[in-house]
Every structure is written in C-alpha cells, then in structure tokens.
Design a protein around this motif. Structure first.
Motif, PDB file in Angstrom:
ATOM      1  N   HIS A  30     -33.125  50.280  88.915  1.00 15.09           N
ATOM      2  CA  HIS A  30     -34.282  51.644  88.376  1.00 15.09           C
ATOM      3  C   HIS A  30     -35.186  51.658  89.305  1.00 15.09           C
ATOM      4  O   HIS A  30     -34.895  53.113  89.940  1.00 15.09           O
ATOM      5  N   VAL A  31     -36.065  50.508  89.906  1.00 14.91           N
ATOM      6  CA  VAL A  31     -36.872  50.972  90.304  1.00 14.91           C
ATOM      7  C   VAL A  31     -37.208  51.452  91.924  1.00 14.91           C
ATOM      8  O   VAL A  31     -37.673  51.803  92.436  1.00 14.91           O
ATOM      9  N   VAL A  32     -35.385  51.125  91.821  1.00 13.04           N
ATOM     10  CA  VAL A  32     -35.300  51.070  93.372  1.00 13.04           C
ATOM     11  C   VAL A  32     -34.676  52.516  93.501  1.00 13.04           C
ATOM     12  O   VAL A  32     -34.928  53.061  94.293  1.00 13.04           O
ATOM     13  N   TRP A  33     -34.096  52.645  93.018  1.00 13.35           N
ATOM     14  CA  TRP A  33     -33.478  54.731  93.254  1.00 13.35           C
ATOM     15  C   TRP A  33     -34.303  55.563  92.798  1.00 13.35           C
ATOM     16  O   TRP A  33     -34.246  55.798  93.597  1.00 13.35           O
ATOM     17  N   MET A  34     -35.374  55.004  92.128  1.00 14.66           N
ATOM     18  CA  MET A  34     -36.663  55.758  92.200  1.00 14.66           C
ATOM     19  C   MET A  34     -37.525  56.372  92.890  1.00 14.66           C
ATOM     20  O   MET A  34     -37.201  57.437  92.974  1.00 14.66           O
ATOM     21  N   ALA A  35     -38.284  55.156  94.051  1.00 11.26           N
ATOM     22  CA  ALA A  35     -38.857  54.585  94.935  1.00 11.26           C
ATOM     23  C   ALA A  35     -37.803  55.532  96.446  1.00 11.26           C
ATOM     24  O   ALA A  35     -38.689  56.066  96.698  1.00 11.26           O
ATOM     25  N   LEU A  36     -36.361  55.195  95.945  1.00  7.47           N
ATOM     26  CA  LEU A  36     -35.357  55.680  97.026  1.00  7.47           C
ATOM     27  C   LEU A  36     -35.787  56.941  96.884  1.00  7.47           C
ATOM     28  O   LEU A  36     -36.205  58.586  97.767  1.00  7.47           O
ATOM     29  N   ARG A  37     -35.961  58.114  95.926  1.00  5.35           N
ATOM     30  CA  ARG A  37     -36.188  59.521  95.146  1.00  5.35           C
ATOM     31  C   ARG A  37     -37.272  59.708  96.024  1.00  5.35           C
ATOM     32  O   ARG A  37     -38.060  60.619  96.410  1.00  5.35           O
ATOM     33  N   GLU A  38     -38.423  58.706  95.309  1.00  5.97           N
ATOM     34  CA  GLU A  38     -39.654  59.472  96.252  1.00  5.97           C
ATOM     35  C   GLU A  38     -39.943  59.621  97.520  1.00  5.97           C
ATOM     36  O   GLU A  38     -40.545  60.387  98.022  1.00  5.97           O
ATOM     37  N   THR A  39     -39.319  58.956  98.216  1.00  9.22           N
ATOM     38  CA  THR A  39     -38.960  58.725  99.960  1.00  9.22           C
ATOM     39  C   THR A  39     -37.902  60.335 100.719  1.00  9.22           C
ATOM     40  O   THR A  39     -38.027  60.096 100.945  1.00  9.22           O
ATOM     41  N   GLY A  40     -37.478  60.785  99.371  1.00  9.48           N
ATOM     42  CA  GLY A  40     -37.022  62.269  99.642  1.00  9.48           C
ATOM     43  C   GLY A  40     -35.730  62.065  99.367  1.00  9.48           C
ATOM     44  O   GLY A  40     -34.627  62.806 100.368  1.00  9.48           O
ATOM     45  N   GLN A  41     -35.176  61.127  99.733  1.00 15.68           N
ATOM     46  CA  GLN A  41     -33.456  60.811  98.933  1.00 15.68           C
ATOM     47  C   GLN A  41     -33.525  61.267  98.209  1.00 15.68           C
ATOM     48  O   GLN A  41     -33.656  61.181  97.474  1.00 15.68           O
ATOM     49  N   VAL A  42     -32.055  61.672  98.309  1.00 15.20           N
ATOM     50  CA  VAL A  42     -31.900  62.732  97.313  1.00 15.20           C
ATOM     51  C   VAL A  42     -29.631  61.894  97.007  1.00 15.20           C
ATOM     52  O   VAL A  42     -29.095  61.149  97.061  1.00 15.20           O
ATOM     53  N   ILE A  43     -30.111  61.466  95.452  1.00 17.16           N
ATOM     54  CA  ILE A  43     -29.591  60.869  94.504  1.00 17.16           C
ATOM     55  C   ILE A  43     -28.805  61.352  93.958  1.00 17.16           C
ATOM     56  O   ILE A  43     -29.685  61.896  92.798  1.00 17.16           O
ATOM     57  N   GLU A  44     -27.358  61.515  93.903  1.00 18.04           N
ATOM     58  CA  GLU A  44     -26.721  63.222  92.232  1.00 18.04           C
ATOM     59  C   GLU A  44     -27.545  61.440  90.963  1.00 18.04           C
ATOM     60  O   GLU A  44     -27.741  60.684  91.062  1.00 18.04           O
TER      61      GLU A  44
END
Length: 89
Positions: A30-44
């Motif tokens: 969870h922490v990885v995909w949330m961090a990726l979202r914080e970088t602007g990555q769009v994840i469904e």
C-alpha cells in the motif's frame, strides 16, 4: 514513463532481491502505490491495478540493484516526487 538506459534481462533463476519483492505481503505494498500516486502517477483505484503498479516499479529495481533495491526505490520515489512537485508549483 521513464525509459531505462539498458534493457533489463530476466534471470534464469530467481535472485534473492526479486524473491523478496515478489514476496512482499499485499498490505505492505500500500505504501508503494500511495507513494507512486504522490509522484503524479495515475493508478486506477482497484487493488489489481495498484499491485501491478507497485510491482512494475519495484521489480526492475530488484533486478538492477539486488539487495540495494529498497534504497534505490526510496531514491527513485524522492526524485519522482521532486520532479512532480517542481512541475506543479
């Protein structure tokens, strides 16, 4: 998406770092995909898409950096976040 300077070769046998990444429990990803979202990555907002994004990010780092993949991941996330913040400020 960032292109790598050299292609990543899939190993004939699973290296320990890759086994570690693939063995991370889903609740810790969870922490990885949330961090990726914080970088602007769009994840469904679906579990499968979130896990795929996290693994897509971590697997090349495990193959490239071996046991140093956690530090490489942290540095990559920091760089992506700084670039995202600079582009949006």
């Amino acid at each position: 998406m960032t292109r790598r300077a050299k292609p990543i070769v899939w190993p004939a046998e699973m290296p320990p770092a890759l086994a570690e990444v693939l063995g991370i429990p889903n609740f810790k990803m969870h922490v990885v995909w949330m961090a990726l979202r914080e970088t602007g990555q769009v994840i469904e907002p679906h579990y499968e898409a979130e896990m795929a994004a996290a693994l897509f990010f971590l697997i090349p780092l495990a193959l490239e950096h071996g046991d140093g993949w956690p530090q490489a991941a942290a540095a990559a996330l920091d760089a992506k976040k700084a670039a995202h913040d600079a582009a949006n400020s």
